[in-house]
Design an enzyme around this catalytic site. Structure first.
Site, PDB file in Angstrom:
ATOM      1  N   ASP A  13       0.677  -1.066  -0.087  1.00  0.00           N
ATOM      2  CA  ASP A  13      -0.074  -0.037   0.126  1.00  0.00           C
ATOM      3  C   ASP A  13       0.872   1.358   0.139  1.00  0.00           C
ATOM      4  O   ASP A  13       0.504   2.166   0.396  1.00  0.00           O
ATOM      5  CB  ASP A  13      -1.040   0.033   1.216  1.00  0.00           C
ATOM      6  CG  ASP A  13      -1.929  -0.963   1.217  1.00  0.00           C
ATOM      7  OD1 ASP A  13      -2.265  -1.557   0.118  1.00  0.00           O
ATOM      8  OD2 ASP A  13      -2.272  -1.671   2.451  1.00  0.00           O
ATOM      9  N   LYS A  16       1.971   1.994  -5.132  1.00  0.00           N
ATOM     10  CA  LYS A  16       2.491   1.495  -6.320  1.00  0.00           C
ATOM     11  C   LYS A  16       1.263   1.540  -7.396  1.00  0.00           C
ATOM     12  O   LYS A  16       2.135   2.232  -8.611  1.00  0.00           O
ATOM     13  CB  LYS A  16       2.486  -0.064  -6.252  1.00  0.00           C
ATOM     14  CG  LYS A  16       3.365  -0.456  -4.909  1.00  0.00           C
ATOM     15  CD  LYS A  16       3.427  -1.972  -5.037  1.00  0.00           C
ATOM     16  CE  LYS A  16       2.266  -2.518  -4.367  1.00  0.00           C
ATOM     17  NZ  LYS A  16       1.798  -2.183  -2.886  1.00  0.00           N
ATOM     18  N   GLY A  40      -4.616  -3.725  -3.678  1.00  0.00           N
ATOM     19  CA  GLY A  40      -5.547  -2.967  -4.098  1.00  0.00           C
ATOM     20  C   GLY A  40      -4.951  -1.897  -4.513  1.00  0.00           C
ATOM     21  O   GLY A  40      -4.050  -1.276  -3.696  1.00  0.00           O
ATOM     22  N   GLN A 225       1.781  -6.121  -3.262  1.00  0.00           N
ATOM     23  CA  GLN A 225       1.882  -6.289  -1.930  1.00  0.00           C
ATOM     24  C   GLN A 225       3.492  -5.503  -1.609  1.00  0.00           C
ATOM     25  O   GLN A 225       3.570  -4.608  -2.140  1.00  0.00           O
ATOM     26  CB  GLN A 225       2.335  -7.897  -1.606  1.00  0.00           C
ATOM     27  CG  GLN A 225       1.030  -8.527  -1.162  1.00  0.00           C
ATOM     28  CD  GLN A 225       0.564  -8.871  -2.456  1.00  0.00           C
ATOM     29  OE1 GLN A 225       1.071  -9.552  -3.511  1.00  0.00           O
ATOM     30  NE2 GLN A 225      -0.805  -8.678  -2.885  1.00  0.00           N
TER      31      GLN A 225
END
Ligand code: GDP
Ligand code: IMO
Ligand code: MG
Length: 427
Positions: A13, A16, A40, A225
């Site tokens: 998070d 990216k 996400g 990730q």
């Protein structure tokens, strides 16, 4: 044209999605090589916010080919939902391809993720997974019993491989966990529709990526990730089941390391983590709440509140080392506005009294450790409109200079807001 890897250098998070979108403007191919819809990635463009899970963040550019590579795990239902959502917003997914080798996340993987987490929770050892079936799917892959996309979309083999896998998993679901079995007929009927829709997208994408590299096209590898969530190099067992480190993009895309010339690590100017596991600089006080609120630190997919803490330079130096970073991006500087002092952790004092500047291989040694901080002045100015180094307040410039010194890697970009243009490129 040199290939770039853009990856998360902390616990995920980091932003990216924003940077992939920025770099994808001139790119020919964006390739996801690991993870699945546990990711996400947020892209804010033209005033619109897009939350991408499996679909690469180059999708907003109509000429960009987007590839879901061999090392990714694909939830057919979820990826179709994403495609439909983007199409409804006028974004074409015609140049989206899925590798034939990618493994499918199926209902039994979702069930087993939830059952395993529930069992671990009773023992106080839950990982806090996203419950997207990621771990169980990679387990099947390693066990060599998973269903790959080429079988999933094979009209002849589809039913037999699905039925066999469901029967095998039901033995675990009922026998080990005492839970209700999955109805194979219902799953087969539902998923046949997904297989029919996905068939035309399934290719040998490693050939496409290789040819693009050979032709000198611009190829971007989109990490999901983050480094500290890597199965080997992360804070095991509180990690994901794939390889978010730079090397993972070669394995997961089928391209050799000589194709890569730039590895860009994205950091936040502070640290966050979702789920359980060690986090030495975590803040449990009002400063932690302040950062969470200012940075909007709530899961992109799950909505879970993210744990927050100071920038950890021990982690940062580790990320530089294990990824071979050539460039560092410090993103999300704007949320630190208003904090009187900014702290950066440069070492850990372990419970045994030893002070270390390298992450211990046994991350459990971090339990109860005390971070050793350097402290810098905060800033009060709104920096979200700054577009050059010179426009930044002196305290922000100093913080960035200090980070570059402590991390020991070139900082080439800064992020000062969620939109595409809210970045500062450093010479
Ligand atoms: P990713 O998984 O690494 O792509 O990151 P996420 O999308 O999960 O989380 C990053 C969040 O921060 C998203 O809500 C972004 O819109 C937001 N964001 C990205 N860059 C910045 C920034 O520089 N400042 C602020 N305030 N928010 C940002
Ligand atoms: P992006 O790409 C942050 C975390 C989960 C959990 C652990 C294992 O958006 O940065 P999993 O479902 O993968 O088995 O969960 O990994 N995790 C993430 N944390 N960002 C992510 O992705 C993550 N994907 C997984 O919270 O702690
Ligand atoms: Mg995210």
């Amino acid at each position: 044209m040199p290939c770039k890897v853009i990856l998360g250098a902390q616990w995920g998070d980091e932003g990216k999605g924003k940077f992939i979108d920025i770099f994808a403007e001139g790119a020919d191919l964006v390739v996801r090589s690991q993870g699945g819809n546990n990711a996400g990635h947020t892209v804010v463009a033209g005033g619109e916010q897009y939350k991408l899970q499996l679909i690469p963040s180059g999708i907003l550019y109509p000429n960009c080919v987007n590839i879901i590579g061999p090392g990714v795990v694909v939830d057919p239902r979820n990826v179709l939902r994403e495609i439909d959502g983007l199409t409804a917003k006028g974004i074409s997914c015609d140049k989206l391809f899925i590798d034939a080798r990618a493994h499918c996340i199926l209902p039994w993987h979702l069930a087993l993720d939830a059952l395993s987490e529930a069992e671990k929770a009773e023992q106080g050892t839950a990982i806090g997974t996203t419950k997207k079936g990621i771990g169980p799917t990679y387990m099947d892959k390693a066990e060599r019993s998973g269903i790959r996309m080429h079988d999933f979309v094979d009209e002849v083999r589809f039913e037999s491989v699905m039925r066999e896998a469901c029967a095998r998993k039901n033995r675990v679901i009922t026998g080990v966990y005492g839970a209700e079995p999955i109805d194979a007929d219902a799953v087969i009927a539902e998923y046949r529709v997904y297989a029919d829709r996905l068939r035309s997208m399934v290719r040998d994408t490693s050939v496409m990526t290789y040819e693009a590299v050979q032709q000198g096209k611009e190829v971007l590898f989109e990490g999901a990730q983050g480094t500290l969530l890597d199965l080997d190099m992360g804070t095991y067992p509180y990690v994901t089941s794939s390889h978010p480190v730079a090397g993972g993009c070669c394995i997961g895309s089928g391209v050799g390391p000589t194709a890569i010339s730039q590895v860009i690590g994205i950091f936040k100017s502070y640290t966050t983590r979702v789920g359980e596991g060690p986090f030495p600089t975590e803040l449990f006080d009002e400063t932690g709440d302040y950062i969470r609120k200012a940075g909007g630190e709530f899961g992109t997919v799950t909505g879970r509140a993210r744990r927050t803490g100071w920038f950890d330079a021990v982690v940062a130096r580790y990320a530089v080392r294990v990824n071979g970073l050539t460039d560092v991006v410090i993103n999300k500087i704007d949320p630190l506005r208003g904090l009187p002092k900014l702290k950066v952790c440069v070492a850990y004092r372990l419970k045994n009294g030893q002070t270390v500047t390298e992450l211990p291989a046994n991350f459990m040694e971090l339990e109860g450790c005390e971070p050793v901080y350097e402290e810098f002045d905060g800033f009060t100015e709104d920096i979200t409109g700054c577009r050059s180094w010179d426009e930044l307040p002196a305290a922000v410039q100093d913080y960035i200079r200090q980070l570059a010194r402590i991390i020991g890697c070139k900082i080439t970009m800064l992020g000062v807001g969620p939109a595409r243009d809210q970045v500062i490129t450093l010479a």
